[in-house]
Every structure is written in C-alpha cells, then in structure tokens.
Design an enzyme around this catalytic site. Structure first.
Site, mmCIF file in Angstrom:
data_model
loop_
_atom_site.group_PDB
_atom_site.id
_atom_site.type_symbol
_atom_site.label_atom_id
_atom_site.label_comp_id
_atom_site.label_asym_id
_atom_site.label_seq_id
_atom_site.Cartn_x
_atom_site.Cartn_y
_atom_site.Cartn_z
ATOM 1 N N THR B 17 21.981 20.133 11.707
ATOM 2 C CA THR B 17 20.994 20.791 10.847
ATOM 3 C C THR B 17 19.726 21.201 11.591
ATOM 4 O O THR B 17 18.851 21.832 11.016
ATOM 5 C CB THR B 17 20.607 19.862 9.673
ATOM 6 O OG1 THR B 17 20.159 18.606 10.227
ATOM 7 C CG2 THR B 17 21.790 19.596 8.768
ATOM 8 N N LYS B 43 21.026 12.819 6.397
ATOM 9 C CA LYS B 43 21.283 14.050 5.655
ATOM 10 C C LYS B 43 22.714 14.085 5.142
ATOM 11 O O LYS B 43 23.207 15.135 4.715
ATOM 12 C CB LYS B 43 20.978 15.268 6.526
ATOM 13 C CG LYS B 43 19.481 15.366 6.837
ATOM 14 C CD LYS B 43 19.028 16.769 7.159
ATOM 15 C CE LYS B 43 17.502 16.793 7.237
ATOM 16 N NZ LYS B 43 16.984 17.919 8.002
ATOM 17 N N THR B 97 22.676 19.635 25.345
ATOM 18 C CA THR B 97 21.300 19.168 25.556
ATOM 19 C C THR B 97 20.847 19.228 27.014
ATOM 20 O O THR B 97 21.546 18.756 27.904
ATOM 21 C CB THR B 97 21.181 17.713 25.066
ATOM 22 O OG1 THR B 97 21.711 17.643 23.748
ATOM 23 C CG2 THR B 97 19.729 17.229 25.095
ATOM 24 N N GLU B 98 19.668 19.791 27.214
ATOM 25 C CA GLU B 98 19.069 19.866 28.540
ATOM 26 C C GLU B 98 17.958 18.825 28.628
ATOM 27 O O GLU B 98 17.222 18.632 27.666
ATOM 28 C CB GLU B 98 18.480 21.278 28.734
ATOM 29 C CG GLU B 98 17.835 21.487 30.066
ATOM 30 C CD GLU B 98 17.278 22.906 30.221
ATOM 31 O OE1 GLU B 98 17.591 23.776 29.389
ATOM 32 O OE2 GLU B 98 16.511 23.101 31.176
ATOM 33 N N GLU B 209 27.118 25.360 43.528
ATOM 34 C CA GLU B 209 25.710 25.507 43.889
ATOM 35 C C GLU B 209 25.414 24.569 45.049
ATOM 36 O O GLU B 209 26.164 23.641 45.299
ATOM 37 C CB GLU B 209 24.820 25.070 42.714
ATOM 38 C CG GLU B 209 24.532 26.135 41.708
ATOM 39 C CD GLU B 209 23.713 25.599 40.536
ATOM 40 O OE1 GLU B 209 23.079 24.534 40.671
ATOM 41 O OE2 GLU B 209 23.743 26.259 39.485
ATOM 42 N N HIS B 247 15.014 9.911 52.921
ATOM 43 C CA HIS B 247 16.287 10.287 53.516
ATOM 44 C C HIS B 247 17.457 9.798 52.679
ATOM 45 O O HIS B 247 18.593 10.154 52.944
ATOM 46 C CB HIS B 247 16.423 9.664 54.911
ATOM 47 C CG HIS B 247 15.232 9.871 55.776
ATOM 48 N ND1 HIS B 247 15.151 10.919 56.654
ATOM 49 C CD2 HIS B 247 14.069 9.202 55.883
ATOM 50 C CE1 HIS B 247 13.987 10.866 57.279
ATOM 51 N NE2 HIS B 247 13.306 9.831 56.826
HETATM 52 N N1 LIG Z 1 0.732 -2.386 57.795
HETATM 53 C C1 LIG Z 1 1.273 -2.082 58.973
HETATM 54 N N2 LIG Z 1 1.136 -2.938 60.008
HETATM 55 C C2 LIG Z 1 1.680 -2.643 61.218
HETATM 56 N N3 LIG Z 1 2.358 -1.533 61.474
HETATM 57 C C3 LIG Z 1 2.522 -0.633 60.520
HETATM 58 C C4 LIG Z 1 1.999 -0.859 59.196
HETATM 59 N N4 LIG Z 1 2.342 0.204 58.438
HETATM 60 C C5 LIG Z 1 3.038 1.037 59.234
HETATM 61 N N5 LIG Z 1 3.158 0.562 60.477
HETATM 62 C C6 LIG Z 1 3.884 1.199 61.607
HETATM 63 O O1 LIG Z 1 3.830 2.616 61.510
HETATM 64 C C7 LIG Z 1 5.121 3.182 61.448
HETATM 65 C C8 LIG Z 1 5.143 4.424 60.560
HETATM 66 O O2 LIG Z 1 4.720 4.121 59.242
HETATM 67 P P1 LIG Z 1 5.539 4.532 57.927
HETATM 68 O O3 LIG Z 1 6.926 4.131 58.088
HETATM 69 O O4 LIG Z 1 4.803 3.974 56.773
HETATM 70 O O5 LIG Z 1 5.389 6.120 57.865
HETATM 71 P P2 LIG Z 1 6.403 7.357 58.065
HETATM 72 O O6 LIG Z 1 6.332 7.776 59.482
HETATM 73 O O7 LIG Z 1 6.034 8.371 57.079
HETATM 74 O O8 LIG Z 1 7.847 6.883 57.726
HETATM 75 P P3 LIG Z 1 9.272 7.681 57.862
HETATM 76 O O9 LIG Z 1 9.440 8.043 59.303
HETATM 77 O O10 LIG Z 1 10.205 6.590 57.430
HETATM 78 O O11 LIG Z 1 9.287 8.830 56.990
HETATM 79 C C9 LIG Z 1 6.011 2.068 60.964
HETATM 80 O O12 LIG Z 1 7.338 2.216 61.409
HETATM 81 C C10 LIG Z 1 5.343 0.820 61.561
HETATM 82 O O13 LIG Z 1 5.814 0.602 62.874
#
Ligand SMILES: Nc1ncnc2c1ncn2[C@@H]1O[C@H](COP(=O)(O)OP(=O)(O)OP(=O)(O)O)[C@@H](O)[C@H]1O
Ligand SMILES: [Mg+2]
Lengths: 390, 289
Positions: B17, B43, B97-98, B209, B247
C-alpha cells in the site's frame, strides 16, 4: 563513510581495545599542550587524513621533546600529503594526532572485513605487520591467517586460537590476544563497520597488545542508526562538488577528461564513460542522476558538470524506464533555460516514449542540443563535439 | 520455458500500500503478472488495487497460495520482511529496496537459505520473463520474447542490453537484475546454471561491473559447466582507481576487481567479451549464427 585514526581509536577505547593514549590537535601550540598532558619523553605526531601510507610519505614523526612535537605539528598542518592511497593530488593535513610513543617489540597486522563470497565477516592476521600487506597477500598468502566468523555464533575461542597459533603466540600472549580480538569483533559488529584495519598491531616490551594504527570505514546504509558515528563525518575529506551533488540526489565524481556525462543509473553511467573512451574521447566525470531525472536534478547536473572548466561537450544518456523520455526531454529544455549551457549537448533518450522525446527536442530547435540515435551514435557525436568537429 | 517465474507464478507484494509498492504493483499487473494480494501490517482486510491486503505473509500465503514475494519495504525494515517471507514458506523473494544495511542482509540471507527460499537483490530491478511475468520495476515493453537469458548487476544497463538484443530481432527468455550490493541473493553462478538447463534459452548475456570478484568466480564456473554461448560486458573499464583507506578489501578478494582482470578471466573461459557497451546486441547475434 571513513573516519580518522583518532576517531577510530576513541571507539576502540570504548570497547576495551587497547591503544596508546593520545589527543588531536589543530595547531603547534595545541599539539604541545596535548603532549604535555600525556607526559613522558617520547611522542608520535601523526597526520590525520583518510588514507594509508602516511608513514612512508613523512606524515608520522617521532618527537623526543615538546619543542619537537610543536615543530612537527606545525610542519605537518597545512601540507599536502601524497601517499599511494591518496591519488596524485594528495590530501591536505588539517589536524594531527599526538600519541605517546610505544615500546614496540613485534609488529603484526590485524584486520576485519566482509567476505562477500562467504557472506560473513572475516578476521585476518599476519606476522608481516607494518610491511606492504597487499604484497604479502599476493606473494605469500599463507602468511595471512583468516577466520570467517558466522555471526549467528559470534566470535568464539576457536576463532581466536586459530589466529593466535598462526601468529606463533605463546601461552601467556594468547590470553591477551584473545581479549583484544574479541573486543575488536564487537567493535566491528556493533557499529556496522565495513572495514577495520590495525597495521601495525604491536606487542610491547611488557607483553601487552596495542593498536598503533586504526583505520575504520562504515556501511553508509546503516549510519542512520549510529548518530554518534555520523557525527564523525569529516567534510574536509570529501570533494565539495561531490557533497553538493549528493544534496540533490546526484552522485558525481570529477575526472580529468573533457566530455561531460549525465546518465541515469550507476552501471549505465560507467558504461557511458567506457564508450566515450572507446570512441577516442576522455570522460570529464561520472554523474548518475538516479531514477528521478526531473528538470531540477537535470539543471543541477548541468551546473555541476559545467563548474569544471575542462568540459567541452556534454553527453546526456538516459534510458527512460518508468520515467518517460518525453518528460525528460522537457526537463532538459527547462534546464537549459535555468542554466546557461554554452557547450554542445548531445542527447540520447531511449526507452518509454523515446520517439515523442526526439520530436520535442527537434521542434525546440535549440542550437546547442544535438539529438542522438543510440548509445554509440551519442558517444561519437559527443566526442566529436569536444574536439570541435561538430 | 523460462527460468524462475512464468505466467502461473502467484505473487504477493510486501509494502503493497506504500507509494512505490502501489505504483509498481499496478505496472506489474498491467504487464500481466498474477498479483494475488499484498501485505501491509495493520491494513489487513482492506482491498487495494482490487486485491486483498493481509497483516502477515503467513496469512497471505494461506489465503492465496502465493509462492513469490515482491518486496518494497523501506531499508530499515527490509531484512525483517525478507525473513518473514522465508518463515511463511515463500519460494522466491524479489527485493527491490535500495539502501539496506549490509549486516541486516547478511542475517536475512542466512535465514532465507536455511528455509530454502531463494532471493534476488536487494537494490535491483527484479526479474522478468518476457511477455509473461514481470516482478520488478523494469519497463516491461522493451523485453520481447526470445531465446536470450540476461543476468545483470546494474539496472539501466539491463534495459540497454535487452533493448539492443531486441533491436537485433532477437528476444529475451528471462532477465534477472541481481543488484550490486555486498550481499546479494541469486548470483551469476546459480543463474547461469538455470539458463543452461532451460531448453528455450540459447545464449546468455552477462553484465558485470568493477569491484568484488563475482565475475571471476562466474568465469571459472562457465569454463567448467556452461556449454551455451555467453556474451559479457563489464562496466567501469575507465573508472579511476578509487581512493582507498585500508588494504583489507583487496586482501580478501585476492585482486583489485578491475574490469581488465574480469574481462581477461571471462575471455579465458571462452566468453565473448565486448569492450563497448554498444556492441552487446551485435555480439549476441554473432554467437547465435
Ligand atoms: N605510538 C607510536 N609509537 C611508536 N611508533 C609508532 C606509533 N604510531 C606509529 N608508529 C610507527 O609509525 C609507523 C606508521 O604509522 P601508521 O601505521 O599509523 O601509519 P600509516 O603509514 O598510514 O599506515 P599504513 O602504511 O598501514 O597505511 C608504524 O608502523 C610504527 O612503526
Ligand atoms: Mg599503518
């Protein structure tokens, strides 16, 4: 919808998924204050953008003093980071996350995502954390341990044990890991997450597991029941024209070519881009006007397409089903009165009342409007028009 | 013959409806679909479009003998509606339905499978057996009767493909829009097998797709199981590489789901893959001659 690392870590904490302590900052002095409050003598300053690969691109910096924290924050805010996930144009950093430096003993990868083939969520772990995980998956898939979790039974001990043994964890570490993984499962399910990724997950010197990185994406269709997460949306991470289009129920993505496209339905819109390329042209955009191709949406569509100065012609490709073509033709005519369309517009209308529609367009006799017979004819004419051959 | 639905199919409409339900139910009836009633909670007892309305699917099935349900229930409640249909013994639910939450559909699909109910969709145009039975929102008149089975992820591209096939003087047995959501009901594999087993279908058109790996799985399946000629088009060959965050998606699908990957896999399986979406009709004519 995606969120930032600092927001994902807020959610993690609520569920008992351990992360280092930290806070977000929008300026150098603010970053210094956050670091001061955290205490300690080692901090990490991390650019907050919706993309991975920040570390390699210089977006993650280790600071050994408050002065360094302030300096790194100032350097990062306002720069544009280009990583392998941002596209060549990169992303501007508007804020940074200041976190206590962690004592890293080992790095792992832990992620969760829906497996479409199995139709259930999968948790994945690997000892190859921090590295190029996609490469690991492609070259040495045996190094990634996967468990599919039937949501009707939930996350069980055997799931966690399989992952823990796969990671080669000892008896004491297993207990910690199992707590970590089951909390993560709850984060995923409760929040309608689409993807969670912790890379790296680390083991610290004192045997604790910590999420050093946190990436989260959510199912847009479920956001209505998570107002707290909807509030985390960062419009700075989205294209302004794409946001504007969405307001009118249009879905628009800007591309680099010069043939603008306006199409109904995402599949046909992609196919239209394909045929433009096939005929030797370059599409300027993806634009799906959806089911409601009325004068207002068509006018808005023209406006958005023409806001791109590269556009030299427009291909309107509509397959009218329930929406009749004669009404769409009238919509196009009305739209051209609302918006000044100064490039050739090739119009292909097919489906219900296509003949009447062609008649309407022909009778209107507007210089810029070129009717097309079918998909191929339309694509050819639009490409020719963009090259100035029309 | 045809697959899934024909002129004897008895259909109820859930969300009968509402605005969408009303409009499309009427269009289906005009096409000749045997709609025997509808369900809208609270209904029950009403008459709508000349058909009885029931409070529950169970009552509707008992009173009408319906075996298929066409679902127009809003996204927040659609999983509930699908599970109700499964519980009431419906054989096939067509979900238009979407915007249904993925988690909801995951549970709904599991329950449907457990109860032996097939589903199509969500977020799809539905299913049509040409000139007999339309259960969905597609413009019926473009589907002329013929010998070509059609399976497509995309709505308007289904119409485009059907139109091209019919413009070649050929026609359609049954066309199924499977939808492009992460969790869908009947997919390429099951439908390819149904078309293979259908004596009237002589060729199959498959429209895919970018994203996911259903088409890759379909290619493997075709290679081993399908003798009839298959024509395929994959939309999104020129789509830009999406900006991504993590990833995880790529790891799980084992590839990136590009059009090129899918086209290569299908070609390798002996499928006639067209590069241009304007060549679908012509390609079907070729494989049939
Ligand atoms: N709090 C922390 N203390 C020590 N090292 C850190 C810390 N945060 C991040 N790191 C170091 O920095 C690196 C990169 O940081 P993170 O993985 O957060 O970013 P990203 O490069 O965007 O990751 P991805 O490559 O997975 O997309 C980590 O692999 C780690 O070695
Ligand atoms: Mg990382």
């Amino acid at each position: 919808m995606n969120i930032h690392e600092y927001q994902a870590k807020e959610i993690f904490r609520k569920y008992g998924v351990p992360t280092p302590r930290g806070g977000v900052a929008f300026s150098g002095p603010e970053a210094r204050k956050v670091a001061e409050e955290l205490g300690g003598d080692l901090w990490v300053v991390k650019a907050q953008i919706h993309a991975g690969g920040r570390g390699k691109a210089g977006g993650v910096k280790l600071a050994r003093s408050l002065d360094e924290v302030e300096k790194f924050a100032e350097e990062l805010i306002g720069t544009t980071l280009v990583t392998h996930q941002t596209g060549p144009e990169g992303k501007e950093v508007k804020k940074v996350y200041i976190e206590e430096g962690a004592d890293i003993k080992s790095e792992y990868y832990l992620g969760m995502v829906l497996d479409r083939a199995l139709e259930m969520p999968v948790m994945m772990a690997s000892t190859e954390g921090g590295m190029e995980i996609e490469e690991v998956a492609a070259k040495t898939p045996e190094k990634i341990i996967k468990v599919a979790i039937d949501p009707t039974i939930g996350f069980q001990g055997f799931h966690a044990r399989k992952l823990a043994f796969g990671l080669g964890l000892g008896k004491d570490e297993q207990k910690e890991f199992i707590k970590f993984a089951s909390a993560l499962y709850n984060v995923y399910m409760d929040n309608d997450a689409e993807m969670i990724e912790i890379n790296p997950l680390i083991k610290t010197g004192d045997g604790k597991f910590l999420a050093l990185d946190a990436k989260m994406g959510f199912d847009d269709n479920a956001l209505y029941r998570h107002p707290d997460i909807s509030d985390m949306r960062d419009l700075d991470e989205e294209e302004p024209t794409e946001i504007e289009a969405k307001k009118y129920g249009l879905s628009y993505i800007k591309l680099d070519g010069d043939v603008g496209c306006m199409v109904n339905g995402a599949g046909l819109a992609m196919a239209t881009m394909d045929i433009i390329k096939h005929e030797g042209g370059e599409p300027a955009n993806f634009l799906d006007v959806g089911g409601g191709a009325n004068p207002d949406t068509v006018a808005k569509g023209f406006e958005i397409i023409l806001s791109d100065p590269n556009v030299k012609s427009i291909f309107v490709n509509i397959f009218g089903g329930i929406v009749r073509c004669d009404r769409i033709a009238n919509g196009i005519l009305q739209a051209t009165q609302k918006v000044e369309v100064n490039v050739p517009v090739v119009v292909r209308l097919d489906g219900t009342n296509a003949k009447e529609a062609a008649e309407i367009l022909r009778n209107a006799n507007i210089k810029n409007i070129i009717p097309a017979e079918n998909l191929e004819d339309g694509a050819k004419k639009a490409v020719a028009a963009a090259k100035g051959e029309a | 013959m045809s697959i899934l639905v024909n002129k004897d199919t008895k259909v109820i409409v859930q969300g009968f409806t509402g605005k969408e339900g009303t409009f499309h139910a009427q269009q289906c009836m005009d096409y000749g679909t045997n709609i025997v009633g509808g369900v809208t909670p609270n209904k029950g007892g009403m008459t709508h479009l000349g058909k009885p309305v029931f409070n529950t699917v169970e009552e509707a099935v008992k009173a009408t003998g319906a075996n298929v349900s066409l679902i127009f229930v809003p996204p927040a409640f659609v999983a509930d509606a699908v599970m109700e249909a499964a519980d009431a013994g419906i054989d096939l639910a067509v979900i238009i339905t979407e915007g249904a939450p993925v988690r909801d559909m995951m549970y709904a699909k599991m329950y449907a499978t457990k109860k032996g109910m097939k589903t199509i969709g969500p977020n799809c145009p539905g299913v049509i057996t040409a000139e007999e039975c339309k259960i969905g929102i597609m413009p019926g008149f473009i589907f002329k009767k013929g010998n070509v089975g059609l399976i497509s992820k995309s709505g308007t591209l289904t119409y485009e493909a059907a139109n091209q096939v019919c413009n070649e003087g050929l026609g359609i047995t049954t066309a199924v829009g499977i939808g492009g959501d992460p969790i869908i009901g009947l997919s390429y594999k099951e439908l390819l097998q149904m078309f293979e087993d259908d004596p009237e279908t002589e060729a199959i058109v498959m429209i895919g797709e970018i994203g996911g790996d259903l088409e890759i799985q379909a290619a493997k399946f075709i290679k081993e199981n399908i003798k009839k000629p298959v024509v395929a088009f994959i939309a999104g060959q020129t789509a830009p590489k999406g900006k991504r965050m993590g990833h995880a998606g790529a790891i799980i699908s084992g590839g990136s789901g590009t059009a090129a990957e899918k086209m290569a896999a299908l070609e390798e399986a002996g499928v006639k893959v067209v590069k241009s979406p304007a060549e679908i009709g012509k390609a079907v004519r070729e494989v049939l001659s």
